[in-house]
Design an enzyme around this catalytic site. Structure first.
Site, short mmCIF file in Angstrom:
data_model
loop_
_atom_site.label_atom_id
_atom_site.label_comp_id
_atom_site.label_asym_id
_atom_site.label_seq_id
_atom_site.Cartn_x
_atom_site.Cartn_y
_atom_site.Cartn_z
N TYR A 139 -14.19 1.09 48.87
CA TYR A 139 -13.06 0.95 49.37
C TYR A 139 -13.77 1.23 51.11
O TYR A 139 -14.31 2.13 50.94
CB TYR A 139 -11.85 2.29 49.26
CG TYR A 139 -10.90 2.35 49.82
CD1 TYR A 139 -11.00 1.22 51.03
CD2 TYR A 139 -9.65 2.96 49.94
CE1 TYR A 139 -9.04 1.00 51.94
CE2 TYR A 139 -8.53 2.87 50.64
CZ TYR A 139 -8.34 2.64 51.64
OH TYR A 139 -7.19 2.33 51.77
N LYS A 169 -12.72 -3.25 48.49
CA LYS A 169 -11.73 -4.10 49.05
C LYS A 169 -11.53 -3.46 50.98
O LYS A 169 -12.44 -2.98 51.55
CB LYS A 169 -10.23 -2.69 49.14
CG LYS A 169 -9.41 -3.15 50.42
CD LYS A 169 -8.17 -1.84 50.46
CE LYS A 169 -7.09 -2.70 50.95
NZ LYS A 169 -5.96 -1.22 51.90
#
Length: 305
Positions: A139, A169
């Site tokens: 992330y 992400k």
């Protein structure tokens, strides 16, 4: 295997006015998202206020949503498991697995940001990946990690070195980084995701695996529609929808996490915009003027799909 292609909604966590978890509203929200055609849900991401949840609340919410998702057996659940030590991160991952998660979403540790050199961050992810019972999705969100921004070299290195790292992400919004990652790693083993609605379509054109978008809490069907149009080669139509999504995404950002919940109350009739302190609270009345106009455009599209 990486998470499947598609739209993922990073679910907000609804609270009662006393800040207790509102499971009834979470149920209604999850059911609406799942029925919209999303590929999966992200639980305990930034929009889920993971940092404000008590330890035992995390597993309870994952288990609750997994039970709801039984009607949609193909649903992928990605659970936020970030912490500032490898030990606690792995604790969250093990509990998330037991509660029904399929992947773990992990931020770089950032409390001691000055000490987080590239070798230190690499060692953190390697240790977690080697010991994790779930595949990891890195992330990258500098806005919540003291501006730590993982570069494409490190992400590609980790993906190549650790088979248990299955995706990333990119909330950083760096399309060049997304392109370099997709060009360097096979889609069959690694999934780079756009991290915001405002570059959903541009992300698809440079090889993203879809999107994990806060705005997909409000208009998930519109996001799915962009993917459909792109896959069918209807680029001009996809661009038209993307323009509206980008304007709406910027409008929603101005209201913060509380505003995402307020939109659910205003247009879909459930939930409170109550966050856990110290996050600022905004009510439904804050959705007005240009912000309301931008969001109304995509909500009207959502209602027609």
């Amino acid at each position: 295997m990486p998470p499947k292609y598609g739209v993922y909604s990073p679910m907000v966590t609804f609270f009662h006015p006393n800040e207790d978890i509102d499971y009834s509203s979470i149920t209604k929200h999850a059911q609406r998202l799942l029925s919209s055609g999303v590929s999966g849900l992200v639980i305990h991401g930034s929009n889920g206020e993971a940092t404000h949840l008590l330890h035992d609340e995390r597993a309870k919410i994952i288990r609750h949503v997994r039970d709801i998702a039984k009607e949609y057996p193909e649903t992928v659940i990605i659970a936020g498991c970030s912490a500032n030590s490898a030990r606690e991160t792995l604790l969250y991952i093990n509990e998330a697995k037991d509660a029904g998660a399929d992947y773990a979403l992990v931020l770089p540790p950032s409390y001691w940001s000055a000490a987080m050199s590239k070798p230190v961050l690499r060692a953190f992810y390697v240790e977690v990946a080697e010991k994790s019972p779930l595949p990891l999705v890195i992330y990258n969100f500098p806005g919540v990690t003291s501006n730590i921004d993982l570069d494409s070299d490190l992400i590609i290195d980790l993906a190549t070195s650790c088979p248990n790292i299955a995706g990333v992400k990119l909330t950083c919004g760096n399309l060049g980084k997304l392109q370099r990652i997709s060009a360097s790693l096979p889609a069959t083993s690694f999934a780079p995701f756009a991290g915001k609605a405002d570059f959903l379509l541009p992300g698809l054109t440079v090889g993203s695996n879809g999107v994990i978008s806060a705005l997909a809490n409000v208009v998930p069907k519109v996001h799915v529609e962009v993917l459909r149009l792109y896959q069918e080669g209807k680029i001009e139509e996809a661009q038209d929808v993307q323009r509206k999504l980008s304007v709406a995404d910027w409008a929603l950002l101005k209201l913060g996490i509380s505003g995402v919940k307020a939109a659910s109350t205003k247009w879909f009739g459930y939930g409170s915009s109550q966050p856990r302190k110290p996050l600022p609270w905004v009510g439904v009345e804050a959705i007005q003027g240009e912000v309301e106009k931008a969001l109304q455009v995509v909500v009207d599209m959502e209602m027609k799909l």
